[in-house]
Design an enzyme around this catalytic site. Structure first.
Site: not given
Ligand code: RB5
Length: 149
Positions: A8-9, A65, A67, A70, A98-99, A109, A131-132, A135
């Site tokens: 994203d931005h 993004c 975090t 999202g 494993h996954n 961020r 082996r996983h 699951r």
């Molecule tokens: C954008 O502000 C923020 O919400 C997005 O980049 C992300 O962290 C959402 O999960």
């Protein structure tokens, strides 16, 4: 390897750095956007990459993004996608070992570029431990609404 990437931005700069890093390692990268710093909706870009992975147009996908949460959640809504949202290299390695995650998400961020490179390296270089598989089969049944107990 052919890797899809999307963001994203808030993750444009991180995306460009990771894209260049992957290319410097010899990978082919298809960029699903965005390159705009105007507010963008992460589900659009998570879904673009995830659909390309599910359709086998790319081998795997990386989404970024703020975090990682999202865009990772968006990717996981696409059937066949297992997207790990990681901020430490051990989890990134285990996400493949494993996954067998076919996508990796992280937050621009949350981690700096050097940790982001480590996440990508650990995930790409790990090998799934068969082996996983039992699951993962249960996860697929769950996704189809089937009972798993
Ligand atoms: C954008 O502000 C923020 O919400 C997005 O980049 C992300 O962290 C959402 O999960």
């Amino acid at each position: 390897m052919h890797i899809g990437i999307g963001n994203d931005h808030v993750a444009v700069d991180m995306k460009l750095l990771i894209k260049a890093y992957l290319e410097s390692k010899g990978h082919t990268v298809t960029d699903f956007g965005t390159d705009s710093r105007e507010p963008a909706n992460y589900p659009i870009y998570g879904a673009r990459v995830a659909k390309a992975v599910a359709a086998k147009k790319v081998d795997c996908g990386i989404v970024i993004c703020g975090t990682g949460i999202g865009i990772g959640l968006a990717a996981n809504r696409v059937p066949g996608i297992r997207c790990a949202i990681c901020s430490d290299p051990y989890s990134a390695r285990m996400a493949k070992a494993h996954n067998n995650c076919n996508m990796l998400a992280f937050g621009a961020r949350v981690v700096g570029i050097e940790v982001a490179k480590m996440l990508v390296d650990e995930w790409l270089n790990a090998t799934f431990e068969e082996r996983h598989q039992v699951r993962l089969d249960l996860l697929e049944k769950l996704a189809k609404g089937e009972e798993i107990e």
